[in-house]
Each structure stands twice: as structure tokens, then as C-alpha cells.
Design an enzyme around this catalytic site. Sequence first.
Site, PDB file in Angstrom:
ATOM      1  N   HIS A  21      59.539  39.501  80.013  1.00 59.08           N
ATOM      2  CA  HIS A  21      58.204  39.599  79.602  1.00 59.08           C
ATOM      3  C   HIS A  21      57.482  38.627  78.718  1.00 59.08           C
ATOM      4  CE1 HIS A  21      58.047  44.227  81.646  1.00 59.08           C
ATOM      5  NE2 HIS A  21      58.152  43.082  82.424  1.00 59.08           N
ATOM      6  N   ARG A  50      64.283  48.234  88.406  1.00 58.49           N
ATOM      7  CA  ARG A  50      63.975  47.374  87.097  1.00 58.49           C
ATOM      8  C   ARG A  50      63.227  48.134  86.207  1.00 58.49           C
ATOM      9  NH1 ARG A  50      62.867  42.201  84.949  1.00 58.49           N
ATOM     10  NH2 ARG A  50      60.376  41.669  84.351  1.00 58.49           N
ATOM     11  N   ARG A  59      64.993  40.958  87.649  1.00 62.80           N
ATOM     12  CA  ARG A  59      64.167  40.712  89.068  1.00 62.80           C
ATOM     13  C   ARG A  59      64.967  40.193  90.322  1.00 62.80           C
ATOM     14  NH1 ARG A  59      61.331  37.779  85.053  1.00 62.80           N
ATOM     15  NH2 ARG A  59      59.167  38.939  84.498  1.00 62.80           N
ATOM     16  N   LYS A  98      60.701  33.498  85.102  1.00 68.08           N
ATOM     17  CA  LYS A  98      59.303  32.767  85.506  1.00 68.08           C
ATOM     18  C   LYS A  98      59.140  31.499  84.633  1.00 68.08           C
ATOM     19  CE  LYS A  98      57.232  37.021  87.435  1.00 68.08           C
ATOM     20  NZ  LYS A  98      55.780  37.942  87.377  1.00 68.08           N
ATOM     21  N   HIS A 115      62.650  46.270  92.313  1.00 71.86           N
ATOM     22  CA  HIS A 115      61.855  46.481  91.255  1.00 71.86           C
ATOM     23  C   HIS A 115      61.603  47.757  90.775  1.00 71.86           C
ATOM     24  CE1 HIS A 115      59.039  43.857  89.248  1.00 71.86           C
ATOM     25  NE2 HIS A 115      58.226  44.557  89.170  1.00 71.86           N
ATOM     26  N   TYR A 166      56.178  51.145  80.086  1.00 68.42           N
ATOM     27  CA  TYR A 166      57.209  51.846  80.054  1.00 68.42           C
ATOM     28  C   TYR A 166      57.330  52.981  79.162  1.00 68.42           C
ATOM     29  CZ  TYR A 166      58.671  48.414  83.323  1.00 68.42           C
ATOM     30  OH  TYR A 166      58.749  47.425  84.430  1.00 68.42           O
TER      31      TYR A 166
END
Length: 313
Positions: free
Chosen positions: A285, A262, A165, A189, A259, A294
Site C-alpha cells: 500500500h 488478501r 494481489r 503497482k 482479493h 483492516y
Amino acid sequence: MSRETSSTRAVHERLPEPMRDVVDDFARHLSRVDNRSTHTVRAYVADLVSLLDHAVRMGCGTPGELDLVVLRSWLAKQRTLGAARTTLARRAASARTFTAWAFRAGRIAVDVGAPLASPKAHRELPSVLRADQATALVLAPGDEASPVPLRDRALLELLYGTGVRVSELCGLDTGDIDHGRRVIRVLGKGDKERSVPYGLPAQRALDDWLRLGRPALAGPASADALLLGLRGGRLQPTIARRVVGSYARAANLPRTTPHGLRHSAATHLLEGGADLRSVQEMLGHASLSSTQIYTHVSAERLRAAYRQAHPRA
């Protein structure tokens, strides 16, 4: 202060004291216990303030008076006001998160939000660059050996080469680079740390930036930041987004964001044979379902190529 934040604060101040208190306690829990980002806390609080304001208008004076009827009525009102399915799904999730916490904390007797259903959000497939387009983008800064093009080349190579990110990349320090193993240590995150590999092109761009570019921009505000702005401070994500968009336009490419790079990196990895779990770990993730989108992108591209090229399509 944004208009939305100002509006939320004004509504919060109008709530009865028990409602205001529970909002404040929930926000503290999200921030200090769940370690949610400032952006996430702000979104949850805005949703909760809207819900409790609706509940007060329906005659509720305390959180304990909430019930499923109130929650469904709140979502129905959002729908009549034109809220998108994705917004409704998010607000339903906010309500369920709040009532689950309030029940555990003893603020309500029953978790009234547990049975609350929400509309399935239509998940749009992310737009991705072709491999040749991604290559054109990362090469767009050219070979000029001055600080800004050197920084931009390192920025683009790392965004596409690692799939991190933009906030994660801008948060890197020089000590987060393992040059020997060609790995960066990323804080993602929830303050979860992960190691992400990068390739030789990114290594060359990094070497050039650290040797020739960074020393020219470094100053008292630089500390250990890997990527620097023109004034020597840490490069901000907003500037990084501007850099990516500018080079995409200069290279006559589709509108592209960090993004988008990404998305492109993840899609190209899967198309090249990488397994889903590895891509999940690389992207950071929490759920495999976030990575599985994806596979749909790859399948759609395959179908498009088939329709275009196969004589029996």
C-alpha cells in the site's frame, strides 16, 4: 472492445480538436510519465472525455475555458443520473488530476479543479474469512499429486500466505522465489518492487509444484513463469479467480475471491499482533490509510464476538 470503451471513443471523436488533443496528451502523460496501469489510464480518460463533452455542451471550445462552475455542473449531472458516491468521488479526483496536470503543462492558466470538493465515499469493510475457513480453503485441493491440484494448492497457499494481489502472483517468475529466506520478490503497482515473506505450508506447496507439477505442464510458452495454465502459458488472473471461487464453493465457504484472501491475510496478521506499518509494506500500500481499514475490520469482529459472548453485552 467493451461497450463503454467504444462509447468513450465515439464521444472523444466528436470533441473539438483542442479538446481531443489534450485528452491524448493527458493519456500519454499518465502512461509514460506517471507509469499508470492500462486500466487506470482508461478510467481517467473515460472520466475526462465525459467532462469535456459536458464542457462543450456548456459552450467551452478549448481546455482553457474550463472553470469551477463547469466542473461542479458535470458532477451534479452525474449525481442526477444516479452515480454512486464512490463514483462521484472518483470522477472528482480524475478532474482534479487532469486540471493539475494541465496547469503544470501550461494548457490552462489556473488550476480550476484544485478547490473542487467531492463527496466522501462510504468505505465498505471488506469481507474476510475466519482463520479456520481460510485454512479449509487452502487445503481444498487435497493431496492429489497431479499437476493441476499441485498448482492450485501453491496458488491458494501463496495468496493467503503473502496477501499479494492476484495479478502480482500470476506475474511471478521462478527466479522471484528466494527459497532459502522464504521470500518472494513482487512487482507491484507503479512498478514498485517489494519482498514478501511466506510460511512453511506455502514452501511445501511450492516445492511440490516445482518438482512434480510444473514440469508436467511446462512447454515452449512457459518461459520462466512460476504458475502455468493447462496449455503451458503463464496462469492468467481470470483463471486464478475462477480457481479460488471454485474451491470456495466446493468447501461450502462464503463466496471468496483472491482479493478476499488478501483481505483475510491482512486482517489475520493484525489480529495476531502484526504492526500496521509491516502489514502496509507487505501489502504494497502506498498510503497507510489503505491499510488502516483492516483495523476497523478487526474491531468490528471483536465487537461482534463481544455482543455474542459477553453476558452484559
